[in-house]
Design a protein around this motif. Structure first.
Motif, PDB file in Angstrom:
ATOM      1  N   PHE A 281      -1.790  -5.029   6.258  1.00 15.13           N
ATOM      2  CA  PHE A 281      -2.992  -5.117   5.429  1.00 15.13           C
ATOM      3  C   PHE A 281      -3.167  -6.536   4.894  1.00 15.13           C
ATOM      4  O   PHE A 281      -2.239  -7.109   4.313  1.00 15.13           O
ATOM      5  N   ALA A 282      -4.351  -7.079   5.075  1.00 14.38           N
ATOM      6  CA  ALA A 282      -4.663  -8.384   4.497  1.00 14.38           C
ATOM      7  C   ALA A 282      -4.897  -8.225   3.004  1.00 14.38           C
ATOM      8  O   ALA A 282      -5.390  -7.189   2.546  1.00 14.38           O
ATOM      9  N   TRP A 283      -4.526  -9.241   2.233  1.00 10.39           N
ATOM     10  CA  TRP A 283      -4.736  -9.223   0.789  1.00 10.39           C
ATOM     11  C   TRP A 283      -5.774 -10.283   0.470  1.00 10.39           C
ATOM     12  O   TRP A 283      -5.465 -11.472   0.454  1.00 10.39           O
ATOM     13  N   PRO A 284      -7.017  -9.893   0.220  1.00  4.42           N
ATOM     14  CA  PRO A 284      -8.066 -10.883  -0.041  1.00  4.42           C
ATOM     15  C   PRO A 284      -7.713 -11.785  -1.218  1.00  4.42           C
ATOM     16  O   PRO A 284      -7.082 -11.348  -2.181  1.00  4.42           O
ATOM     17  N   GLU A 285      -8.113 -13.024  -1.140  1.00  7.77           N
ATOM     18  CA  GLU A 285      -7.845 -13.992  -2.192  1.00  7.77           C
ATOM     19  C   GLU A 285      -8.384 -13.492  -3.537  1.00  7.77           C
ATOM     20  O   GLU A 285      -9.552 -13.115  -3.655  1.00  7.77           O
ATOM     21  N   GLY A 286      -7.515 -13.471  -4.525  1.00  7.19           N
ATOM     22  CA  GLY A 286      -7.914 -13.078  -5.867  1.00  7.19           C
ATOM     23  C   GLY A 286      -8.047 -11.583  -6.090  1.00  7.19           C
ATOM     24  O   GLY A 286      -8.395 -11.156  -7.196  1.00  7.19           O
ATOM     25  N   ALA A 287      -7.779 -10.760  -5.077  1.00  6.71           N
ATOM     26  CA  ALA A 287      -7.950  -9.306  -5.223  1.00  6.71           C
ATOM     27  C   ALA A 287      -6.829  -8.711  -6.070  1.00  6.71           C
ATOM     28  O   ALA A 287      -5.675  -9.142  -6.002  1.00  6.71           O
ATOM     29  N   SER A 288      -7.172  -7.711  -6.860  1.00  6.64           N
ATOM     30  CA  SER A 288      -6.173  -6.991  -7.659  1.00  6.64           C
ATOM     31  C   SER A 288      -5.579  -5.850  -6.829  1.00  6.64           C
ATOM     32  O   SER A 288      -6.098  -5.488  -5.766  1.00  6.64           O
ATOM     33  N   VAL A 289      -4.489  -5.277  -7.344  1.00  7.76           N
ATOM     34  CA  VAL A 289      -3.918  -4.096  -6.698  1.00  7.76           C
ATOM     35  C   VAL A 289      -4.957  -2.985  -6.609  1.00  7.76           C
ATOM     36  O   VAL A 289      -5.094  -2.314  -5.576  1.00  7.76           O
ATOM     37  N   ALA A 290      -5.712  -2.783  -7.693  1.00  8.68           N
ATOM     38  CA  ALA A 290      -6.731  -1.734  -7.710  1.00  8.68           C
ATOM     39  C   ALA A 290      -7.754  -1.946  -6.610  1.00  8.68           C
ATOM     40  O   ALA A 290      -8.164  -0.990  -5.932  1.00  8.68           O
ATOM     41  N   GLU A 291      -8.178  -3.188  -6.412  1.00  6.05           N
ATOM     42  CA  GLU A 291      -9.172  -3.476  -5.373  1.00  6.05           C
ATOM     43  C   GLU A 291      -8.597  -3.276  -3.984  1.00  6.05           C
ATOM     44  O   GLU A 291      -9.283  -2.770  -3.085  1.00  6.05           O
ATOM     45  N   VAL A 292      -7.337  -3.651  -3.778  1.00  5.26           N
ATOM     46  CA  VAL A 292      -6.702  -3.439  -2.476  1.00  5.26           C
ATOM     47  C   VAL A 292      -6.600  -1.951  -2.168  1.00  5.26           C
ATOM     48  O   VAL A 292      -6.941  -1.492  -1.071  1.00  5.26           O
ATOM     49  N   LEU A 293      -6.132  -1.164  -3.141  1.00  3.65           N
ATOM     50  CA  LEU A 293      -5.998   0.281  -2.922  1.00  3.65           C
ATOM     51  C   LEU A 293      -7.356   0.931  -2.686  1.00  3.65           C
ATOM     52  O   LEU A 293      -7.497   1.818  -1.829  1.00  3.65           O
ATOM     53  N   ALA A 294      -8.366   0.510  -3.437  1.00  3.45           N
ATOM     54  CA  ALA A 294      -9.696   1.100  -3.283  1.00  3.45           C
ATOM     55  C   ALA A 294     -10.300   0.790  -1.928  1.00  3.45           C
ATOM     56  O   ALA A 294     -11.152   1.541  -1.439  1.00  3.45           O
ATOM     57  N   GLY A 295      -9.883  -0.309  -1.299  1.00  2.07           N
ATOM     58  CA  GLY A 295     -10.452  -0.700  -0.016  1.00  2.07           C
ATOM     59  C   GLY A 295      -9.700  -0.196   1.192  1.00  2.07           C
ATOM     60  O   GLY A 295     -10.063  -0.520   2.336  1.00  2.07           O
ATOM     61  N   LEU A 296      -8.657   0.619   0.987  1.00  3.88           N
ATOM     62  CA  LEU A 296      -7.864   1.100   2.114  1.00  3.88           C
ATOM     63  C   LEU A 296      -8.632   2.121   2.941  1.00  3.88           C
ATOM     64  O   LEU A 296      -9.384   2.937   2.395  1.00  3.88           O
ATOM     65  N   PRO A 297      -8.432   2.123   4.259  1.00  6.12           N
ATOM     66  CA  PRO A 297      -9.010   3.199   5.073  1.00  6.12           C
ATOM     67  C   PRO A 297      -8.348   4.521   4.717  1.00  6.12           C
ATOM     68  O   PRO A 297      -7.225   4.559   4.201  1.00  6.12           O
ATOM     69  N   ALA A 298      -9.032   5.594   4.978  1.00  5.44           N
ATOM     70  CA  ALA A 298      -8.545   6.911   4.553  1.00  5.44           C
ATOM     71  C   ALA A 298      -7.490   7.464   5.504  1.00  5.44           C
ATOM     72  O   ALA A 298      -7.678   7.493   6.714  1.00  5.44           O
ATOM     73  N   ASP A 299      -6.366   7.888   4.930  1.00  9.20           N
ATOM     74  CA  ASP A 299      -5.380   8.749   5.600  1.00  9.20           C
ATOM     75  C   ASP A 299      -4.809   8.213   6.906  1.00  9.20           C
ATOM     76  O   ASP A 299      -4.435   9.002   7.783  1.00  9.20           O
ATOM     77  N   THR A 300      -4.732   6.907   7.104  1.00  7.80           N
ATOM     78  CA  THR A 300      -3.988   6.397   8.246  1.00  7.80           C
ATOM     79  C   THR A 300      -2.509   6.370   7.867  1.00  7.80           C
ATOM     80  O   THR A 300      -2.156   6.352   6.681  1.00  7.80           O
ATOM     81  N   PRO A 301      -1.600   6.356   8.847  1.00  7.04           N
ATOM     82  CA  PRO A 301      -0.173   6.297   8.502  1.00  7.04           C
ATOM     83  C   PRO A 301       0.175   5.111   7.608  1.00  7.04           C
ATOM     84  O   PRO A 301       0.921   5.241   6.638  1.00  7.04           O
ATOM     85  N   SER A 302      -0.379   3.944   7.921  1.00  4.64           N
ATOM     86  CA  SER A 302      -0.086   2.762   7.105  1.00  4.64           C
ATOM     87  C   SER A 302      -0.642   2.906   5.693  1.00  4.64           C
ATOM     88  O   SER A 302      -0.023   2.465   4.718  1.00  4.64           O
ATOM     89  N   THR A 303      -1.821   3.516   5.566  1.00  5.23           N
ATOM     90  CA  THR A 303      -2.404   3.740   4.239  1.00  5.23           C
ATOM     91  C   THR A 303      -1.501   4.634   3.401  1.00  5.23           C
ATOM     92  O   THR A 303      -1.239   4.357   2.225  1.00  5.23           O
ATOM     93  N   LEU A 304      -1.018   5.732   3.993  1.00  2.00           N
ATOM     94  CA  LEU A 304      -0.144   6.632   3.252  1.00  2.00           C
ATOM     95  C   LEU A 304       1.122   5.912   2.803  1.00  2.00           C
ATOM     96  O   LEU A 304       1.594   6.095   1.677  1.00  2.00           O
ATOM     97  N   ALA A 305       1.678   5.082   3.675  1.00  2.00           N
ATOM     98  CA  ALA A 305       2.897   4.361   3.321  1.00  2.00           C
ATOM     99  C   ALA A 305       2.649   3.371   2.194  1.00  2.00           C
ATOM    100  O   ALA A 305       3.473   3.217   1.284  1.00  2.00           O
ATOM    101  N   LEU A 306       1.498   2.673   2.228  1.00  2.00           N
ATOM    102  CA  LEU A 306       1.217   1.706   1.170  1.00  2.00           C
ATOM    103  C   LEU A 306       0.938   2.414  -0.150  1.00  2.00           C
ATOM    104  O   LEU A 306       1.343   1.937  -1.217  1.00  2.00           O
ATOM    105  N   ARG A 307       0.263   3.545  -0.107  1.00  2.00           N
ATOM    106  CA  ARG A 307       0.029   4.292  -1.349  1.00  2.00           C
ATOM    107  C   ARG A 307       1.359   4.777  -1.925  1.00  2.00           C
ATOM    108  O   ARG A 307       1.556   4.788  -3.143  1.00  2.00           O
ATOM    109  N   ARG A 308       2.273   5.178  -1.066  1.00  2.00           N
ATOM    110  CA  ARG A 308       3.608   5.570  -1.550  1.00  2.00           C
ATOM    111  C   ARG A 308       4.320   4.371  -2.170  1.00  2.00           C
ATOM    112  O   ARG A 308       4.974   4.492  -3.219  1.00  2.00           O
ATOM    113  N   ALA A 309       4.163   3.206  -1.580  1.00  2.00           N
ATOM    114  CA  ALA A 309       4.787   2.002  -2.141  1.00  2.00           C
ATOM    115  C   ALA A 309       4.212   1.667  -3.512  1.00  2.00           C
ATOM    116  O   ALA A 309       4.904   1.121  -4.374  1.00  2.00           O
ATOM    117  N   ALA A 310       2.946   2.009  -3.728  1.00  2.00           N
ATOM    118  CA  ALA A 310       2.304   1.706  -5.008  1.00  2.00           C
ATOM    119  C   ALA A 310       2.869   2.527  -6.157  1.00  2.00           C
ATOM    120  O   ALA A 310       2.673   2.177  -7.324  1.00  2.00           O
TER     121      ALA A 310
END
Length: 479
Positions: A281-310
């Motif tokens: 996952f790219a981290w846009p310049e200046g983006a907060s954790v909230a903005e990164v999480l809100a921009g994740l695609p739904a229910d992909t394996p990588s998304t689930l793993a990153l949400r677990r990391a959060a």
């Protein structure tokens, strides 16, 4: 040869393991019955607000209805009415009922029935905001501008009348067919505005699969994933709005009880950023954790793993009582990291002890009155009571889910499943964690694991008596 029947999860054993009470003492029941017979009406100190259109939105079958909501367009902005069950009107300080609920802390929910905070004559009848006539309530009124920002807030005791008892799926369906209840006319516009505010505040929304135990239709139990509907998220924003307003009242007055969660420290944030990069996952310049999480695609394996990391960003939740006049200052960091603002529990007094006390603080402050001694004296004690009951509720819920999962899987030890790796094993030897979509199970897993990977795992253990489940992932390509 017929197969043996599937084990049934033993929720009675869970109740016994955690020593959950199975009844209320006679003195408590008697006091609750007397309180239920008294129905406060409008008069000095209690506004007649029965003309306001309000509805409740809860899971189907719920009777302990804490909140009734009304959202309308008002000029270029919005007006929100949020009525909360008035437990302060029925629980006498220092009585048998008060003492018992202070021991319980909160309602504990199990699949086969709840262990309620208050006797059902109150929680499911006299104090609940059922749509069968006038009810005592604490009424919050908010005016918001066209961007969903609060410009005015009031709180007062009132008598209200709910127009309907609705559920989330029904309201979502009504929204799709333009049949929304008039009391909710402004919610589809205001809800997304408040969700956008949450992201800008830095609210950390995990949105991991939420498991719940439900009847399987054949006399047993199964586990399913409950998806949060838009309407449920919007309604939750009204509750958060109220809790943030209550926290502001308390902080301005120098007395109250906050629900706190430290902001993530630099080390935790750095680890989360690394996890995002490792998962692609790219981290846009200046983006907060909230903005990164809100921009994740739904229910992909990588998304689930990153949400677990959060989840590592949301550690250290607690309660902070403060009283400036008694020499106890508010915490240096009064905020709630998951919400992105200071927050206090005031919206679920039927189910959670602290909300009654937080509400009474707000009412006293807004009325310009000093806190009564019973209230001021209770605040320091509530932090410990609520922390203990939160831990208990979480452990009971996890035990019920684990034992149901194990019962579902018990006959399949040795079978292989597709899974998503949520977390690899740790350097200290702790097993990793995987999510099996069917049946929906979160469980330990040993072996060579990479976060976000799709893997084939073999079920090694599923014990319905303890809820212990373990999978193993062999070397790549071995299964």
């Amino acid at each position: 040869m017929p197969s043996s029947p599937r084990p049934v999860p033993d929720f009675a054993a869970v109740r016994a393991e955690f020593a959950l009470p199975d009844a209320f003492p006679p003195a408590v029941l008697a006091e609750a019955s007397r309180a239920a017979a008294e129905r406060p009406g409008p008069g000095p100190g209690r506004r007649d607000a029965t003309d306001i259109a309000l509805v409740t939105i809860d899971p189907p079958g719920s009777k302990d209805l804490d909140q009734a909501v009304g959202v309308e367009r008002r000029g270029a902005g919005f007006r929100v009415h949020y009525a909360i069950a008035d437990l302060g009107a029925v629980v006498a300080p220092g009585g048998a009922l008060d003492a018992d609920v202070r021991r319980r802390g909160q309602t504990i929910y199990l699949p086969d029935g709840a262990v309620p905070l208050h006797p059902p004559v109150l929680s499911e009848d006299a104090a609940s905001l059922l749509p069968d006539g006038p009810r005592a309530a604490v009424l919050w009124t908010f005016d918001l501008d066209g961007d969903g920002e609060v410009v005015a807030a009031e709180v007062e005791r009132a008598v209200v009348r709910s127009r309907a008892r609705l559920d989330y799926a029904g309201v979502q369906a009504d929204l799709a067919t333009d049949a929304l209840h008039p009391a909710l006319a402004g919610l589809p516009e205001l809800g997304p505005l408040r969700r956008a505010h949450a992201v800008r505040r830095g609210a950390i929304e995990l949105e991991l699969p939420e498991q719940e135990v439900v009847p399987d239709g054949a006399g047993g139990w199964t586990v399913q994933v409950r998806r949060r509907l838009d309407v449920e998220s919007w309604n939750a924003e009204i509750s958060l709005l109220t809790g943030m307003a209550a926290a502001r009242i308390m902080l301005d007055a120098g007395v109250g009880l906050l629900r706190t969660l430290p902001a993530p420290d630099a080390e935790a944030l750095a680890a989360f950023r690394r996890a995002a990069g490792e998962l692609g996952f790219a981290w846009p310049e200046g983006a907060s954790v909230a903005e990164v999480l809100a921009g994740l695609p739904a229910d992909t394996p990588s998304t689930l793993a990153l949400r677990r990391a959060a989840t590592t960003l949301l550690r250290g939740a607690g309660y902070a009582a403060f009283d400036r006049d008694a020499g106890v200052a508010a915490p240096d960091d009064p905020g709630h990291g998951g919400i992105g603002a200071p927050y206090a529990h005031v919206t679920a007094p039927l189910r959670r002890l602290v909300d009654r006390f937080g509400t009474e603080v707000c009412l006293a402050v807004v009325a310009g009155e000093g806190l009564p001694e019973w209230l001021r004296g209770a605040l320091p004690e509530l932090s410990e009571v609520m922390a203990a009951s939160d831990t208990l509720a979480g452990r009971v819920d996890r035990a019920c889910v684990d034992r149901t999962e194990a019962a579902l899987l018990h006959a399949h030890v040795g079978r292989e499943f597709d899974a998503v790796v949520l977390r690899p094993g740790q350097a200290d030897g702790e097993a990793g964690e995987v999510y099996v979509p069917e049946p929906p199970v979160l469980a330990r897993c040993t072996g060579d694991l990479t976060a976000g990977a799709l893997v084939r795992v073999r079920l090694q253990e599923a014990d319905p008596a303890t809820g212990r489940i373990e999978f193993a992932a062999g070397p790549r390509g071995s299964f």
